[in-house]
Design an enzyme around this catalytic site. Structure first.
Site, PDB file in Angstrom:
ATOM      1  N   GLU A 107       0.832  -1.214   0.000  1.00 32.20           N
ATOM      2  CA  GLU A 107       0.000   0.000   0.000  1.00 32.20           C
ATOM      3  C   GLU A 107       0.861   1.256   0.000  1.00 32.20           C
ATOM      4  OE1 GLU A 107      -3.333  -0.340   2.815  1.00 32.20           O
ATOM      5  OE2 GLU A 107      -3.214   1.828   3.137  1.00 32.20           O
ATOM      6  N   ASP A 109       0.028   5.479   0.444  1.00 37.76           N
ATOM      7  CA  ASP A 109      -1.103   6.335   0.795  1.00 37.76           C
ATOM      8  C   ASP A 109      -0.819   7.824   0.827  1.00 37.76           C
ATOM      9  OD1 ASP A 109      -2.774   4.150   1.645  1.00 37.76           O
ATOM     10  OD2 ASP A 109      -1.617   4.060   3.497  1.00 37.76           O
ATOM     11  N   GLU A 111      -3.365  10.344   2.740  1.00 37.18           N
ATOM     12  CA  GLU A 111      -4.623  10.364   3.490  1.00 37.18           C
ATOM     13  C   GLU A 111      -4.823  11.762   4.069  1.00 37.18           C
ATOM     14  OE1 GLU A 111      -5.326   5.975   5.319  1.00 37.18           O
ATOM     15  OE2 GLU A 111      -3.516   6.986   5.981  1.00 37.18           O
ATOM     16  N   GLN A 124      -1.414  12.846   5.652  1.00 36.74           N
ATOM     17  CA  GLN A 124      -0.546  11.747   6.067  1.00 36.74           C
ATOM     18  C   GLN A 124      -0.098  10.956   4.839  1.00 36.74           C
ATOM     19  OE1 GLN A 124      -1.319   9.376   9.715  1.00 36.74           O
ATOM     20  NE2 GLN A 124      -1.936   7.747   8.341  1.00 36.74           N
ATOM     21  N   ASN A 126       1.877   7.154   3.882  1.00 29.49           N
ATOM     22  CA  ASN A 126       2.241   5.899   4.530  1.00 29.49           C
ATOM     23  C   ASN A 126       2.648   4.876   3.466  1.00 29.49           C
ATOM     24  OD1 ASN A 126       2.687   4.037   6.536  1.00 29.49           O
ATOM     25  ND2 ASN A 126       0.528   3.820   7.123  1.00 29.49           N
ATOM     26  N   GLY A 136       3.782   0.525  10.611  1.00 26.96           N
ATOM     27  CA  GLY A 136       3.287   1.662   9.834  1.00 26.96           C
ATOM     28  C   GLY A 136       4.380   2.703   9.688  1.00 26.96           C
ATOM     29  N   ARG A 137       4.572   3.179   8.467  1.00 30.19           N
ATOM     30  CA  ARG A 137       5.625   4.178   8.221  1.00 30.19           C
ATOM     31  C   ARG A 137       4.990   5.545   7.970  1.00 30.19           C
ATOM     32  NH1 ARG A 137       8.250  -0.812   6.905  1.00 30.19           N
ATOM     33  NH2 ARG A 137      10.501  -0.626   7.008  1.00 30.19           N
ATOM     34  N   GLU A 138       4.187   5.991   8.936  1.00 25.66           N
ATOM     35  CA  GLU A 138       3.434   7.228   8.751  1.00 25.66           C
ATOM     36  C   GLU A 138       4.304   8.466   8.888  1.00 25.66           C
ATOM     37  OE1 GLU A 138       2.588   4.877  11.019  1.00 25.66           O
ATOM     38  OE2 GLU A 138       0.573   4.164  10.516  1.00 25.66           O
ATOM     39  N   TRP A 202     -10.654   7.781  14.599  1.00 16.40           N
ATOM     40  CA  TRP A 202      -9.207   8.031  14.709  1.00 16.40           C
ATOM     41  C   TRP A 202      -8.693   9.262  13.964  1.00 16.40           C
ATOM     42  CZ3 TRP A 202      -5.883   7.901  10.399  1.00 16.40           C
ATOM     43  CH2 TRP A 202      -6.480   7.447   9.217  1.00 16.40           C
ATOM     44  N   GLY A 206      -6.869  12.080  16.851  1.00 11.91           N
ATOM     45  CA  GLY A 206      -6.969  10.734  17.411  1.00 11.91           C
ATOM     46  C   GLY A 206      -8.395  10.294  17.728  1.00 11.91           C
ATOM     47  N   ARG A 280       6.711   3.987  19.594  1.00 14.54           N
ATOM     48  CA  ARG A 280       6.345   2.865  18.716  1.00 14.54           C
ATOM     49  C   ARG A 280       7.556   2.051  18.296  1.00 14.54           C
ATOM     50  NH1 ARG A 280       3.692   5.188  13.812  1.00 14.54           N
ATOM     51  NH2 ARG A 280       3.382   3.031  13.204  1.00 14.54           N
TER      52      ARG A 280
END
Ligand SMILES: *[C@@H]1O[C@H](CO)[C@@H](O)[C@H](O)[C@H]1NC(C)=O
Ligand SMILES: *[C@@H]1O[C@H](CO)[C@@H](O)[C@H](O)[C@H]1NC(C)=O
Ligand SMILES: *[C@@H]1O[C@H](CO)[C@@H](O)[C@H](O)[C@H]1NC(C)=O
Length: 291
Positions: A107, A109, A111, A124, A126, A136-138, A202, A206, A280
Site C-alpha cells: 500500500e 497512501d 490520506e 498523512q 504511509n 506503519g511508516r506514517e 481516529w 486521534g 512505537r
C-alpha cells in the site's frame, strides 16, 4: 471487457509514441481509466468526464478505482477537499492490492484527515509492503495552502528503487529501497483508489472530533487524472508498460534543487515521522538512518 480493451489500445498507443522527444502528460477521462467502487450515486462524473466528485453523507461513503493494476509508475490527481467543518472525514488517494493479498498486501497512501473549522487539514503519507501493517511508516504534514480553496496536485512515483510523494510537484517524501527493508518495500501490482469515508474513531486528533453530519454532504473533487505505469494482467502476469521517463512533466528522481525544496518542506511542515517515534519504535526502522 470493452473498457479494458480500450485501455489496452490507449496504453499501446503510448508505447508506440514512447520513442523520441518528451511528451506532454496525458490526463485521462474517468471512463478511460477508472470504475466506480462503491457509493454509486455519490460518485459523480463532471466536466465531460475529466473530473469526478465523491461524497460522504449519513447514507454512504464512496470511492473509485483504476481499471488496471500497475507494477510501478506515476500516479497523480488534482484534488479539492471538502470545506467548512470536516472533522473525522477521511479522503484517501492511494494504491493497494489488499483485495488480492489479504495477509500480505502492499500500500502507498495519501490520506487527508479532516479538520476543525479554522484549523489546517492534516495530510498523512504511509507505506506498507507485503503485510507490514505492524510497522506503519506514517508521516504527517501541514500544507502551505488551504487544500479546500482550490485544486492541488498530489502524485506518487513508484519505481523499483524509490517511492516519491509530491505535492504540487514538490517532493515531500522519498523512500529509498534499501536491502534491509526486505519485503516491506511494495513490490506487487496495485490498483489506484480514491475514497471518502467516516474515520470518526481516529482521524481528527486521534478520534476526539467525530463526523458531524449536519455539515454533510462532504464532497471531494478530483481532476487531472494520470495513470502512467506498467499495467499488469493479474492472471496472465503479462504487462504493458508505459515509459514514464519519456514524459517531460513526470519528475524522474530528485534533482539537487528538489533536495533543497524537500528539506525546507520537511523542516517547516512535517509534524510527525515514524522515524522519530521512540514509543512505537524503540529501535528506528532501518531506512530511518538515511534521513
Ligand atoms: C440523513 O440526513 C438527512 C438530510 O439531512 C435527514 O433527513 C435524515 O433523517 C438523515 N438520516 C439519518 C438516518 O440520520
Ligand atoms: C511476503 O509474504 C508472503 C506471505 O507471508 C511470503 O510467503 C513471502 O515470502 C513474502 N515476500 C517477501 C518478499 O518478503
Ligand atoms: C524511455 O524513454 C527515455 C527518454 O525518451 C529513453 O531514454 C529510454 O531509453 C526509454 N526506455 C525504454 C525502456 O524504452
Amino acid at each position: 471487457m470493452a473498457n479494458s480493451y480500450l485501455g489496452f489500445l490507449l496504453v499501446w498507443a503510448h508505447v508506440l509514441l514512447a520513442s523520441g522527444s518528451p511528451k506532454n502528460l496525458q490526463t485521462l477521462t474517468f471512463d478511460e481509466g477508472f470504475d466506480h467502487l462503491y457509493g454509486d450515486d455519490h460518485v459523480l462524473i463532471l466536466d465531460d468526464g475529466k473530473s469526478v466528485s465523491i461524497s460522504l453523507d449519513n447514507r454512504t461513503s464512496s470511492g473509485f478505482i483504476s481499471q488496471d493494476q500497475y507494477l510501478h509508475g506515476y500516479f497523480s490527481a488534482s484534488i479539492k477537499l471538502p470545506s467548512d467543518y470536516t472533522a473525522g472525514v477521511v479522503v484517501a488517494f492511494y494504491m493497494s492490492n489488499q483485495e488480492l493479498y489479504n495477509t500480505h498486501h502492499d500500500e502507498l497512501d495519501f490520506e487527508f484527515l479532516g479538520n476543525i473549522r479554522g484549523q489546517n487539514w492534516v495530510v498523512q503519507t504511509n507505506v506498507y509492503g507485503n503485510g507490514s501493517t505492524s510497522r506503519g511508516r506514517e508521516e504527517r504534514y501541514d500544507l502551505w495552502f488551504d487544500p479546500t480553496e482550490d485544486f492541488h496536485k498530489y502524485s506518487i512515483l513508484w519505481t523499483k528503487k524509490e517511492i516519491i510523494f509530491y505535492v504540487d510537484n514538490v517532493p515531500i517524501r522519498v523512500v529509498h529501497r534499501i536491502e534491509a527493508m526486505g519485503g516491506d518495500y511494495p513490490s506487487k501490482p496495485m490498483s489506484l483508489y480514491a475514497t471518502i469515508w467516516d474515520g470518526s474513531n481516529w482521524a481528527t486528533m486521534g478520534g476526539k472530533y467525530k463526523v458531524n453530519y449536519n455539515y454533510a454532504p462532504f464532497i471531494a473533487k478530483f481532476s487531472d487524472l494520470v495513470l502512467h505505469g506498467c499495467a499488469v494482467d493479474p492472471i496472465e502476469k503479462s504487462s504493458i508498460c508505459d515509459n514514464v521517463t519519456s514524459y517531460e512533466a513526470i519528475p524522474i528522481g530528485i534533482t539537487p534543487k528538489d533536495v533543497i525544496k524537500m528539506g525546507n518542506f520537511r523542516k517547516k511542515c512535517m509534524t510527525y515521522s515514524y522515524c522519530e517515534d521512540r514509543v512505537r519504535f524503540a529501535t528506528p526502522l532501518p531506512e530511518c538512518a538515511m534521513h
